[in-house]
Write a protein that holds these residues in place. Structure first.
Motif, PDB file in Angstrom:
ATOM      1  N   PRO A 338     -10.040   8.319 -76.566  1.00 42.92           N
ATOM      2  CA  PRO A 338      -8.885   7.810 -77.302  1.00 42.92           C
ATOM      3  C   PRO A 338      -8.802   6.286 -77.228  1.00 42.92           C
ATOM      4  N   THR A 339      -8.551   5.680 -78.372  1.00 40.06           N
ATOM      5  CA  THR A 339      -8.397   4.229 -78.436  1.00 40.06           C
ATOM      6  C   THR A 339      -7.029   3.816 -78.973  1.00 40.06           C
ATOM      7  N   THR A 340      -6.223   4.792 -79.379  1.00 37.33           N
ATOM      8  CA  THR A 340      -4.879   4.520 -79.898  1.00 37.33           C
ATOM      9  C   THR A 340      -3.901   5.446 -79.194  1.00 37.33           C
ATOM     10  N   ALA A 341      -2.766   4.891 -78.770  1.00 41.28           N
ATOM     11  CA  ALA A 341      -1.746   5.679 -78.080  1.00 41.28           C
ATOM     12  C   ALA A 341      -0.892   6.430 -79.105  1.00 41.28           C
ATOM     13  N   LEU A 342      -0.801   7.742 -78.949  1.00 45.16           N
ATOM     14  CA  LEU A 342       0.024   8.546 -79.843  1.00 45.16           C
ATOM     15  C   LEU A 342       1.489   8.133 -79.741  1.00 45.16           C
ATOM     16  N   ASP A 343       1.934   7.759 -78.545  1.00 44.08           N
ATOM     17  CA  ASP A 343       3.310   7.289 -78.381  1.00 44.08           C
ATOM     18  C   ASP A 343       3.599   6.094 -79.283  1.00 44.08           C
ATOM     19  N   SER A 344       2.649   5.167 -79.340  1.00 38.12           N
ATOM     20  CA  SER A 344       2.827   3.969 -80.159  1.00 38.12           C
ATOM     21  C   SER A 344       2.904   4.323 -81.635  1.00 38.12           C
ATOM     22  N   LEU A 345       2.090   5.287 -82.058  1.00 38.66           N
ATOM     23  CA  LEU A 345       2.132   5.737 -83.448  1.00 38.66           C
ATOM     24  C   LEU A 345       3.467   6.394 -83.771  1.00 38.66           C
ATOM     25  N   ILE A 346       3.931   7.290 -82.911  1.00 38.76           N
ATOM     26  CA  ILE A 346       5.198   7.979 -83.156  1.00 38.76           C
ATOM     27  C   ILE A 346       6.346   6.981 -83.194  1.00 38.76           C
TER      28      ILE A 346
END
Length: 381
Positions: A338-346
């Motif tokens: 993973p290179t992107t945080a799902l929290d940041s996207l949400i």
């Protein structure tokens, strides 16, 4: 008294309810925007949903899962699974985007723990008691009704101090209009039970008008029916099951994605002009292994793909800091890193959907530090 009230709500629904699996949870908010969270329970394989066909290592790892029908080529790197034909059409219209190599902070590959971290916004399983979607509802302007009492079970993401409920299957037989009238008269003068019964009757009417089927398209139409009511909910959560493809993944995942595609298309069509103000987030607790196992499936992994779909989405693109899937690039030598945080996207998605301050949403919804830097440019103002 609590048990009695729950029975009354369920009984009213049972009079006109039908079996919908796995369920919908809804909450009201004083806004014209709509937000739908679809959770893919079971760890959906992002490497098969959005295939990195431009990665030299992909063909060698995934040849056993690739069928004869090619999906839509979105860019030089990524090709969408062919079962997502309506989603591909929405992508071409600028109404869908994908974020690949994404994951929550969780890394231990347990479904229950991973779903808990995803839904609560914590860093470790069960360290946070309420859900990020409930906290989001608390940040929005109060509506005339904070929630609709639909059934007894609420997904973890919507549990918390703001009262919400879920629409769920009922095995109760259809009640006659005469019986409903008699019960209404019975509780008409009761100051405690009358409001509960009246709310349950209203919910029954919403459900009955929205749809009468059990298939994915009916679930999409049902959700649209709730979200288009003048005084109805503006936030919905759908639970989808069956994404744990340890064996026979080729056919099973195609069927899952076909159902998801039909549900999303029916939601879009049912919302009509409201679709322009709608954002749908589709996410899973973690991804699956890069290599195919001995039974034609994949095992629990780490990184996956998330989707944003809707008329409000700044779509037509794939967002990814692609790590590569050659053996030396894999997480623990087995998973998409993973290179992107799902929290940041949400956090970025819901903040832009409801015109909330990005940093406030990140801090308010998630415990992970990366949520203090929410993604931006995802949703139209």
């Amino acid at each position: 008294m609590i048990a009695r009230r729950q029975f009354l709500s369920t009984a009213a629904l049972g009079a006109g309810a039908f079996f919908i699996a796995p369920g919908i949870a809804l909450a009201t908010a004083a806004t014209d925007r709509r937000f739908v969270f679809i959770i893919q329970r079971g760890a959906a394989d992002g490497l098969d949903i959005l295939r990195p066909t431009g990665d030299p290592a992909f063909a060698g790892l995934r040849a056993a899962l690739i069928g004869e029908t090619a999906g839509a080529r979105l860019d030089p790197m990524f090709t969408l699974h062919p079962a997502l034909s309506e989603v591909a059409r929405m992508y071409g219209q600028g109404q869908a985007l994908f974020v690949h190599a994404v994951a929550s902070p969780y890394r231990d590959r347990s479904h229950f723990d991973g779903q808990n971290v995803l839904e609560t916004g914590g860093v470790q399983p069960y360290e946070v008691r309420d859900g990020w979607l409930n906290r989001l509802v608390g940040m929005l302007p109060r509506a005339s009704d904070e929630a609709i009492a639909i059934a007894a079970t609420v997904p973890t993401a919507l549990r918390g101090p703001v009262q919400v409920a879920s629409f769920a299957p009922s095995a109760l037989p259809h009640a006659t209009d005469d019986l409903m009238s008699r019960v209404t008269a019975l509780y008409g003068a009761d100051p405690q039970l009358h409001p509960v019964w009246a709310a349950a009757l209203e919910t029954r009417g919403l459900a009955a008008e929205a749809s009468a089927g059990q298939d994915p398209a009916s679930l999409g139409r049902l959700t649209a029916g709730f979200l288009t009511k003048p005084n109805g909910p503006r936030i919905a959560m759908l639970e989808t099951l069956g994404w744990d493809t340890h064996n026979a993944q080729k056919g099973r995942l195609a069927n899952q994605l076909k159902n998801l595609d039909a549900m999303l298309a029916a939601l879009r069509d049912g919302l009509g002009p409201v679709w322009a103000n709608t954002t749908v987030l589709v996410a899973t607790e973690f991804g699956r292994t890069a290599a195919v196992n001995g039974t034609g499936g994949t095992d629990h992994g780490t990184g996956s793909v998330a989707m944003l779909i809707g008329g409000a989405v700044k779509g037509g693109r794939v967002i990814s800091d692609w790590p590569g899937i050659a053996s030396g690039n894999l997480y623990q030598s087995r998973d998409l890193r993973p290179t992107t945080a799902l929290d940041s996207l949400i956090a970025g998605t819901v903040a832009e959907s409801f015109a909330l301050e990005l940093s406030r949403v990140g801090r308010g919804l998630f415990a992970h530090a990366t949520a203090d830097r929410p993604m931006s440019g995802l949703v139209r103002a």
